[in-house]
Motif scaffolding. Structure first.
Motif, PDB file in Angstrom:
ATOM      1  N   ILE A   1       1.763   6.862  -6.802  1.00 50.19           N
ATOM      2  CA  ILE A   1       0.686   7.787  -7.186  1.00 50.19           C
ATOM      3  C   ILE A   1       1.113   9.223  -6.896  1.00 50.19           C
ATOM      4  O   ILE A   1       1.008  10.109  -7.764  1.00 50.19           O
ATOM      5  CB  ILE A   1      -0.626   7.433  -6.458  1.00 50.19           C
ATOM      6  CG1 ILE A   1      -1.170   6.101  -6.974  1.00 50.19           C
ATOM      7  CG2 ILE A   1      -1.661   8.551  -6.620  1.00 50.19           C
ATOM      8  CD1 ILE A   1      -2.291   5.518  -6.144  1.00 50.19           C
ATOM      9  N   TYR A   2       1.610   9.485  -5.675  1.00 52.59           N
ATOM     10  CA  TYR A   2       2.046  10.836  -5.318  1.00 52.59           C
ATOM     11  C   TYR A   2       3.191  11.302  -6.205  1.00 52.59           C
ATOM     12  O   TYR A   2       3.243  12.464  -6.615  1.00 52.59           O
ATOM     13  CB  TYR A   2       2.457  10.910  -3.850  1.00 52.59           C
ATOM     14  CG  TYR A   2       1.298  10.902  -2.882  1.00 52.59           C
ATOM     15  CD1 TYR A   2       0.074  11.496  -3.192  1.00 52.59           C
ATOM     16  CD2 TYR A   2       1.417  10.288  -1.647  1.00 52.59           C
ATOM     17  CE1 TYR A   2      -0.993  11.483  -2.306  1.00 52.59           C
ATOM     18  CE2 TYR A   2       0.353  10.265  -0.743  1.00 52.59           C
ATOM     19  CZ  TYR A   2      -0.838  10.871  -1.082  1.00 52.59           C
ATOM     20  OH  TYR A   2      -1.880  10.860  -0.201  1.00 52.59           O
TER      21      TYR A   2
ATOM     22  N   LEU B   1       0.831  -1.201   0.000  1.00 53.61           N
ATOM     23  CA  LEU B   1       0.000   0.000   0.000  1.00 53.61           C
ATOM     24  C   LEU B   1       0.872   1.260   0.000  1.00 53.61           C
ATOM     25  O   LEU B   1       0.612   2.208  -0.753  1.00 53.61           O
ATOM     26  CB  LEU B   1      -0.933  -0.003   1.207  1.00 53.61           C
ATOM     27  CG  LEU B   1      -1.896   1.160   1.336  1.00 53.61           C
ATOM     28  CD1 LEU B   1      -2.820   1.237   0.124  1.00 53.61           C
ATOM     29  CD2 LEU B   1      -2.716   1.019   2.612  1.00 53.61           C
ATOM     30  N   LEU B   2       1.909   1.280   0.819  1.00 52.32           N
ATOM     31  CA  LEU B   2       2.820   2.427   0.857  1.00 52.32           C
ATOM     32  C   LEU B   2       3.526   2.616  -0.488  1.00 52.32           C
ATOM     33  O   LEU B   2       3.677   3.744  -0.966  1.00 52.32           O
ATOM     34  CB  LEU B   2       3.846   2.254   1.977  1.00 52.32           C
ATOM     35  CG  LEU B   2       3.313   2.400   3.402  1.00 52.32           C
ATOM     36  CD1 LEU B   2       4.384   2.002   4.409  1.00 52.32           C
ATOM     37  CD2 LEU B   2       2.833   3.817   3.656  1.00 52.32           C
TER      38      LEU B   2
ATOM     39  N   SER C   1       2.433   1.668  -3.485  1.00 50.00           N
ATOM     40  CA  SER C   1       1.449   2.157  -4.461  1.00 50.00           C
ATOM     41  C   SER C   1       1.144   3.632  -4.234  1.00 50.00           C
ATOM     42  O   SER C   1       1.079   4.422  -5.187  1.00 50.00           O
ATOM     43  CB  SER C   1       0.145   1.352  -4.368  1.00 50.00           C
ATOM     44  OG  SER C   1       0.385   0.010  -4.673  1.00 50.00           O
ATOM     45  N   THR C   2       0.946   4.015  -2.981  1.00 46.32           N
ATOM     46  CA  THR C   2       0.657   5.412  -2.651  1.00 46.32           C
ATOM     47  C   THR C   2       1.817   6.307  -3.059  1.00 46.32           C
ATOM     48  O   THR C   2       1.613   7.385  -3.633  1.00 46.32           O
ATOM     49  CB  THR C   2       0.393   5.548  -1.129  1.00 46.32           C
ATOM     50  OG1 THR C   2      -0.682   4.669  -0.775  1.00 46.32           O
ATOM     51  CG2 THR C   2       0.023   6.967  -0.758  1.00 46.32           C
ATOM     52  N   ASN C   3       3.035   5.852  -2.811  1.00 45.65           N
ATOM     53  CA  ASN C   3       4.220   6.627  -3.197  1.00 45.65           C
ATOM     54  C   ASN C   3       4.271   6.828  -4.709  1.00 45.65           C
ATOM     55  O   ASN C   3       4.572   7.926  -5.190  1.00 45.65           O
ATOM     56  CB  ASN C   3       5.480   5.931  -2.691  1.00 45.65           C
ATOM     57  CG  ASN C   3       6.723   6.733  -2.995  1.00 45.65           C
ATOM     58  OD1 ASN C   3       6.796   7.916  -2.682  1.00 45.65           O
ATOM     59  ND2 ASN C   3       7.700   6.092  -3.614  1.00 45.65           N
TER      60      ASN C   3
END
Length: 162
Positions: free
Chosen positions: A105-106, A98-99, A101-103
């Motif tokens: 995206i950002y 999750l981290l 993927s979030t990274n």
């Protein structure tokens, strides 16, 4: 349970496990489970508020762990697991995924010009029950699992469905 048993149980268990591997067979009795309903929430009168838990024989679970360790060791030693596979990787978790993927995206939002970002989320209900066993066995064979171990896995998977 095994930890409190006398040391004299070790040799017979080893012989049973060796026989299982030598014959490529998994004892049917080790697959028989006691199904126990465990209450999840709300009314105890509604059957949908329970989930089934399978209590399997401890020797079967021990044997499965031995088999898992052997196959997993082979796959890791030969570089056959992708680093992007979070499941069953020591020290990895869904939180790490999750981290990551979030990274990503950002990072794409921060890029100049902004990069297009898309995501597809799939939910597979009862995913483990939907595994194509013949395909799994084929993949294992292609990745160096063969002989009596492959026969044992075939026996285990095909008899589990019954």
């Amino acid at each position: 349970m095994i930890k409190i048993c006398d040391i004299s149980i070790v040799e017979p268990l080893c012989l049973i496990c060796e026989d299982c591997l030598r014959m490529g067979m998994y004892p049917c009795l080790w697959k028989k489970a006691n199904i126990v309903p465990i209450h999840k929430k709300d009314s105890r009168m509604c059957k949908t508020n329970y989930r089934p838990i399978s209590l399997l024989p401890v020797f079967g679970k021990l044997f499965e762990k031995i088999i898992f360790d052997s196959i997993y060791g082979h796959l890791r030693q030969n570089g056959l697991l992708t680093p992007h596979q979070a499941g069953f990787q020591p020290g990895d978790s869904t939180i790490n995924q999750l981290l990551s993927s979030t990274n990503k995206i950002y990072s794409s939002f921060d890029n100049v010009p902004n990069l297009e970002t898309g995501a597809v989320f799939l939910y597979l209900s009862k995913a483990f029950e939907r595994v194509w066993h013949e395909g799994l066995l084929y993949k294992l064979k292609c990745n160096g699992i063969s002989g009596k171990l492959l026969s044992l896995l075939h026996n285990f998977l095909t008899n589990r469905q019954q």
